[in-house]
Each structure stands twice: as C-alpha cells, then as structure tokens.
Enzyme design. Structure first.
Site, PDB file in Angstrom:
ATOM      1  N   GLY A 196      46.187   2.625  41.725  1.00 31.48           N
ATOM      2  CA  GLY A 196      46.281   2.113  43.095  1.00 31.48           C
ATOM      3  C   GLY A 196      47.495   2.703  43.807  1.00 31.48           C
ATOM      4  O   GLY A 196      47.813   3.896  43.623  1.00 31.48           O
TER       5      GLY A 196
ATOM      6  N   GLU B  23      44.578  32.655  35.889  1.00 32.77           N
ATOM      7  CA  GLU B  23      43.868  33.324  34.788  1.00 32.77           C
ATOM      8  C   GLU B  23      42.357  33.326  35.014  1.00 32.77           C
ATOM      9  O   GLU B  23      41.561  33.179  34.087  1.00 32.77           O
ATOM     10  CB  GLU B  23      44.287  32.724  33.443  1.00 32.77           C
ATOM     11  CG  GLU B  23      45.793  32.901  33.267  1.00 32.77           C
ATOM     12  CD  GLU B  23      46.310  32.811  31.878  1.00 32.77           C
ATOM     13  OE1 GLU B  23      45.527  33.011  30.939  1.00 32.77           O
ATOM     14  OE2 GLU B  23      47.516  32.570  31.731  1.00 32.77           O
ATOM     15  N   GLY B  24      42.015  33.486  36.296  1.00 31.86           N
ATOM     16  CA  GLY B  24      40.624  33.543  36.713  1.00 31.86           C
ATOM     17  C   GLY B  24      40.186  32.213  37.282  1.00 31.86           C
ATOM     18  O   GLY B  24      40.249  31.184  36.598  1.00 31.86           O
TER      19      GLY B  24
ATOM     20  N   ARG C 139      42.800  32.389  28.658  1.00 33.82           N
ATOM     21  CA  ARG C 139      41.942  31.330  29.220  1.00 33.82           C
ATOM     22  C   ARG C 139      41.816  30.152  28.255  1.00 33.82           C
ATOM     23  O   ARG C 139      41.686  29.008  28.693  1.00 33.82           O
ATOM     24  CB  ARG C 139      40.575  31.939  29.591  1.00 33.82           C
ATOM     25  CG  ARG C 139      40.719  32.805  30.825  1.00 33.82           C
ATOM     26  CD  ARG C 139      39.567  33.703  31.156  1.00 33.82           C
ATOM     27  NE  ARG C 139      39.932  34.516  32.322  1.00 33.82           N
ATOM     28  CZ  ARG C 139      39.318  35.619  32.708  1.00 33.82           C
ATOM     29  NH1 ARG C 139      38.291  36.076  32.019  1.00 33.82           N
ATOM     30  NH2 ARG C 139      39.734  36.268  33.775  1.00 33.82           N
TER      31      ARG C 139
HETATM   32  N1  CAA Z   1      36.663  42.679  27.337  1.00 35.73           N
HETATM   33  C1  CAA Z   1      36.613  44.008  27.293  1.00 35.73           C
HETATM   34  N2  CAA Z   1      36.221  44.775  28.316  1.00 35.73           N
HETATM   35  C2  CAA Z   1      35.863  44.156  29.458  1.00 35.73           C
HETATM   36  C3  CAA Z   1      35.880  42.762  29.589  1.00 35.73           C
HETATM   37  C4  CAA Z   1      36.292  42.018  28.479  1.00 35.73           C
HETATM   38  N3  CAA Z   1      36.353  40.684  28.497  1.00 35.73           N
HETATM   39  N4  CAA Z   1      35.465  42.436  30.828  1.00 35.73           N
HETATM   40  C5  CAA Z   1      35.197  43.584  31.462  1.00 35.73           C
HETATM   41  N5  CAA Z   1      35.442  44.635  30.619  1.00 35.73           N
HETATM   42  C6  CAA Z   1      35.230  46.043  30.884  1.00 35.73           C
HETATM   43  C7  CAA Z   1      33.756  46.310  31.162  1.00 35.73           C
HETATM   44  O1  CAA Z   1      33.046  46.554  29.975  1.00 35.73           O
HETATM   45  C8  CAA Z   1      33.830  47.541  32.040  1.00 35.73           C
HETATM   46  O2  CAA Z   1      34.068  48.687  31.254  1.00 35.73           O
HETATM   47  P1  CAA Z   1      32.972  49.895  31.147  1.00 35.73           P
HETATM   48  O3  CAA Z   1      32.715  50.346  32.552  1.00 35.73           O
HETATM   49  O4  CAA Z   1      33.677  50.899  30.311  1.00 35.73           O
HETATM   50  O5  CAA Z   1      31.786  49.280  30.513  1.00 35.73           O
HETATM   51  C9  CAA Z   1      35.106  47.328  32.821  1.00 35.73           C
HETATM   52  O6  CAA Z   1      35.909  46.420  32.067  1.00 35.73           O
HETATM   53  C10 CAA Z   1      34.866  46.791  34.207  1.00 35.73           C
HETATM   54  O7  CAA Z   1      34.179  45.586  34.052  1.00 35.73           O
HETATM   55  P2  CAA Z   1      33.314  44.933  35.205  1.00 35.73           P
HETATM   56  O8  CAA Z   1      32.381  45.947  35.794  1.00 35.73           O
HETATM   57  O9  CAA Z   1      32.758  43.677  34.644  1.00 35.73           O
HETATM   58  O10 CAA Z   1      34.449  44.634  36.303  1.00 35.73           O
HETATM   59  P3  CAA Z   1      34.380  43.763  37.603  1.00 35.73           P
HETATM   60  O11 CAA Z   1      35.090  44.492  38.673  1.00 35.73           O
HETATM   61  O12 CAA Z   1      33.002  43.274  37.855  1.00 35.73           O
HETATM   62  O13 CAA Z   1      35.366  42.526  37.222  1.00 35.73           O
HETATM   63  C11 CAA Z   1      35.974  40.420  36.346  1.00 35.73           C
HETATM   64  C12 CAA Z   1      35.231  41.725  36.132  1.00 35.73           C
HETATM   65  C13 CAA Z   1      35.540  39.523  35.187  1.00 35.73           C
HETATM   66  C14 CAA Z   1      35.664  39.758  37.650  1.00 35.73           C
HETATM   67  C15 CAA Z   1      37.501  40.703  36.247  1.00 35.73           C
HETATM   68  O14 CAA Z   1      37.950  41.444  37.350  1.00 35.73           O
HETATM   69  C16 CAA Z   1      38.345  39.432  36.164  1.00 35.73           C
HETATM   70  O15 CAA Z   1      38.469  38.835  35.087  1.00 35.73           O
HETATM   71  N6  CAA Z   1      38.966  39.022  37.276  1.00 35.73           N
HETATM   72  C17 CAA Z   1      39.895  37.873  37.275  1.00 35.73           C
HETATM   73  C18 CAA Z   1      41.275  38.354  36.995  1.00 35.73           C
HETATM   74  C19 CAA Z   1      42.165  37.235  36.548  1.00 35.73           C
HETATM   75  O16 CAA Z   1      41.834  36.451  35.664  1.00 35.73           O
HETATM   76  N7  CAA Z   1      43.367  37.193  37.108  1.00 35.73           N
HETATM   77  C20 CAA Z   1      44.350  36.257  36.680  1.00 35.73           C
HETATM   78  C21 CAA Z   1      45.710  36.799  36.890  1.00 35.73           C
HETATM   79  S1  CAA Z   1      46.795  36.600  35.540  1.00 35.73           S
HETATM   80  C22 CAA Z   1      47.463  35.052  35.680  1.00 35.73           C
HETATM   81  O17 CAA Z   1      47.013  34.208  36.414  1.00 35.73           O
HETATM   82  C23 CAA Z   1      48.596  34.848  34.760  1.00 35.73           C
HETATM   83  C24 CAA Z   1      49.585  33.822  35.110  1.00 35.73           C
HETATM   84  O18 CAA Z   1      50.584  34.098  35.743  1.00 35.73           O
HETATM   85  C25 CAA Z   1      49.418  32.446  34.579  1.00 35.73           C
END
Ligand code: CAA
Length: 379
Positions: free
Chosen positions: A339, A363-364, A243
């Site tokens: 323009g 990436e989110g 990010r």
């Molecule tokens: N670091 C470490 N652990 C993390 C974390 C982090 N930043 N974020 C979450 N976790 C862990 C949590 O602690 C949790 O673990 P425990 O149960 O053991 O405590 C586990 O992961 C699940 O976390 P959440 O309950 O927060 O999960 P969630 O389902 O609510 O989702 C979210 C969290 C932030 C929405 C995540 O799903 C997310 O980031 N989604 C977006 C995905 C994304 O960025 N996709 C992009 C695709 S890649 C791309 O685009 C590349 C390209 O080609 C350019």
C-alpha cells in the site's frame, strides 16, 4: 532428474545471503538515492571470489559452476541489484570472454587480476546508434600494422569509470558487416580514451554507467581477441552466458520483493486481521510465488545446460525473457501489497520495482530475446 543443490552450492548460497544482509543492505537506500557506487562492497565481493566465480583457479578464479554463479546472483540481487550487476558483468561478459577466447598472454595479463577481484572490467558493445542492432557498429578500429586506431563512442557502459580493463567491440571492415567486427582489450588511461558523465538512471542507480569516447586510441595488435573478424561472434557467445546472469538478477529482484511482501502481509493488520489472511492479498502472494518458482526453474536449467557443456542459447534467452517479466510483475505487486508504505523508500520495494525494469532492457531487450528464441525454435 535432481532438483537438489549440492552441499557446496548451498554453502555458497548461504555465504552470498549473509553478505547481502550484512554488507549490502546497510546503506543500499542511500547509495540508490545518491547514485553511489558500492566500491567497498565490490572489493569484498572480489575477496570472496565472487568476481571470477567460474574461472579456472590457475587464472585466479574460484573454479565454480554456473549453478553456483546464479545462486550468488539471486541472493545479491534480492538486496542490491546495483552491486550484483558488477558481479554479472565481470563474471559473464569480461572473465568468461577472456578465458574462453583470449590468448594465453591476455589471460596472464588481464584475466588474472579480474578473476582475483583486484580489478573490474567493462564490456563495451552498445553505441548511440547500435543497441539491439549490434552488427551496425560505428566505432571503427583501423588496422595500422602493429596496432589498431580506435575512434567512436560507446553508450550505457556498466562499470564505465570504475573498470580497469575494457573489452571494446569495433568495426574494422564495414564492407564485411559482422564479419569485419573485432573485440579489443583497452586499458584505462590509454591516451585518447575518455569517460563521459555518469548517467542519471531510473534504477540500479548505484551502478556506474557512462558513455565512453575513443579518439585515435592506439590499441596494440596483441590486444585483439581471437582471429581477425571474430568480434561479433565473440560478443554473441559472451552475451549468451551474460543473459543467464541477468536472468538470475531478475529472479533475485523478484524474490527479494516477494519476501518483503510476505513479511509485511503477515505483520500489517486491516479489518481486524493480518492482511495475509485476506484472500485478496493471499492470492497475490500465491501468484508471485508461482511465477518466481517458474522463473527459478528456467534460470537453473540454463545454468545447468552451460555446466553440462550443452547448448544454452535458447534456454538463456528464455530464462531472461521470463524472469525479467516476473521481476517487473512481482515488484509491482509487492508495492501494491505494501500500500502507501510501498511507495516510500524505507520499505525497499519501490527501489526493487525500479531496478527490475533494466532486466528487460540490458544484455538484449525482451524483444531481442524473443528474436533469439524464435530463430532457435524455427531452425
Ligand atoms: N553464437 C554464435 N554466433 C552467433 C550467435 C550466437 N549466439 N548469434 C548470431 N551469431 C552469428 C550468426 O551465425 C551470423 O554469422 P554467419 O553470418 O557467419 O552465419 C552472425 O553472427 C550474424 O548473425 P545474425 O544475422 O543473426 O545477426 P543480426 O544482425 O540479425 O543480429 C541479434 C542478431 C541476436 C539481434 C544480435 O544483434 C543481438 O544479440 N543484439 C542485442 C545486443 C545486446 O544484447 N546488447 C546488449 C549490450 S551489452 C550490455 O547490456 C552489458 C551491460 O552493460 C550490462
């Protein structure tokens, strides 16, 4: 508090600026038009050490800091975000992930050619039904003893057909949800692994975006990254750094459009004087400059935190959220300053405006960044 770059950082920024002007700018409009991957330029970026910037030299990396990385991302993105996304994915999502969490054998075999820029990698998380909701992985990785059997589809994968090494996130044990997810290294050419057609995109049209299909793909157990069930955490930790790279890309797109707008405003005359001397335009430029500088501070701060070994989850998401909004706003204004000329391809700003949009999605999405930030501030 120091706001000055070191001598080395300034030199690296200049090298990226020169490369962007000399190697990326010629042909950038044509590559966008024909969705042509900048293969030759990516090879040169590898030779410059820009594809493994933060990797330890013992694994063929350049051993630089995250500030240098964002400076390079910013300069390349001013000219060609289709090329800079390759730099971002290879550095942040592939090399970082392997260096931070891979085994020694994985680093020897996969990280070294990636960091040297001899190969490029891809990060395969998104699926047709799992984009933002990354825990809902449908791709399965069945444990077969000494190998895993992968089945499923990945969507919108950057470097989809051009990569050699793919990091694939898959579900091994659905009952455990995120704790059942693993990350695997899959080599191009593995039987059952096929690349779908190239996506026809709004922006970053030169980048190579495909769906990938996995049909009974055998992946040796030694290609799993980390302990069993580490895959979701791996993806989150890797994306945190990614990010910052995309925030720098957004900053560069905004700065590139702004520089074009300033130049045009000084040259173009209307009502008897350069349009930059009309407050309607001058105030737009002032707003653009201020927004860009604010974005730059957030991007550099996030990179600095990473360099200090301090937590950067919140800072990285803030930088991406803000810089991607600035990229969108500034590029729209840059078109307006131009323009009618802004609406035609030769003036570059319409492409930058189209390229800007993806920074609010990949990436989110911006909504995901707000989720991450709000969770951090409410902790
Ligand atoms: N670091 C470490 N652990 C993390 C974390 C982090 N930043 N974020 C979450 N976790 C862990 C949590 O602690 C949790 O673990 P425990 O149960 O053991 O405590 C586990 O992961 C699940 O976390 P959440 O309950 O927060 O999960 P969630 O389902 O609510 O989702 C979210 C969290 C932030 C929405 C995540 O799903 C997310 O980031 N989604 C977006 C995905 C994304 O960025 N996709 C992009 C695709 S890649 C791309 O685009 C590349 C390209 O080609 C350019």
């Amino acid at each position: 508090m120091h706001f000055e770059l070191s001598e080395e950082q300034r030199m690296i920024r200049q090298a990226a600026r020169d490369f962007a002007q000399q190697e990326l700018k010629p042909g950038v409009i044509e590559r966008d038009e024909h969705q042509k991957f900048p293969a030759e330029q990516v090879k040169q970026l590898g030779e410059l050490g820009f594809l493994g910037m933060m990797v330890d030299p013992k694994y063929n990396g350049s051993g630089l800091d995250a500030i240098s990385y964002v400076l390079v991302m910013e300069e390349l993105s001013k000219i060609d975000a289709s090329a800079s996304v390759v730099v971002s994915v290879n550095n942040s999502l592939v090399c970082y992930g392997l260096e931070a969490f891979g085994s020694e054998a994985q680093k020897e075999k996969y990280l070294k050619p990636l960091a040297a820029g001899e190969q490029i990698g891809a990060f395969c998380l998104s699926e047709p039904e799992a984009g933002s909701d990354a825990t809902s992985q449908r791709t399965t990785a069945e444990d077969k003893g000494d190998y895993y059997l992968l089945n499923g589809t990945k969507n919108w994968i950057t470097n989809g057909s051009t990569a050699s090494t793919y990091i694939v996130i898959a579900q091994t044990n659905p009952e455990l949800r995120h704790k059942g997810i693993n990350a695997f290294i899959v080599e191009k050419g593995t039987p059952g692994f096929t690349v779908g057609p190239k996506e026809n995109k709004l922006g970053i049209r030169g980048s190579d975006t495909h769906s990938l299909m996995f049909n009974d793909v055998r992946v040796p157990k030694e290609n799993r990254i980390g302990e069993d069930g580490f895959g979701f955490r791996f993806a989150m930790k890797t994306l945190e750094g990614g990010r910052i790279g995309i925030a720098a890309q957004a900053l560069g797109i905004a700065a590139g459009a702004y520089e074009l707008a300033v130049r045009y405003a000084k040259e173009r005359k209307a009502f008897g004087k350069p349009i930059s001397e009309h407050q309607a335009i001058a105030f737009k430029l002032a707003d653009m400059a201020t927004q860009i500088e604010a974005a730059r501070m957030l991007v550099y701060k996030a990179a600095w935190l990473k360099d200090q070994g301090l937590p950067y989850t919140e800072a990285g998401s803030m930088a991406k959220l803000f810089a991607s909004k600035v990229a969108m706003d500034v590029t729209v204004e840059a078109v307006q300053v131009h323009g009618g000329y802004g609406f035609v391809k030769e003036y570059h700003v319409e492409r930058l405006m189209r390229d800007a949009k993806i920074t609010q999605i990949y990436e989110g999405t911006s909504e995901i960044q707000k989720l991450v930030i709000s969770r951090e501030v409410l902790k």
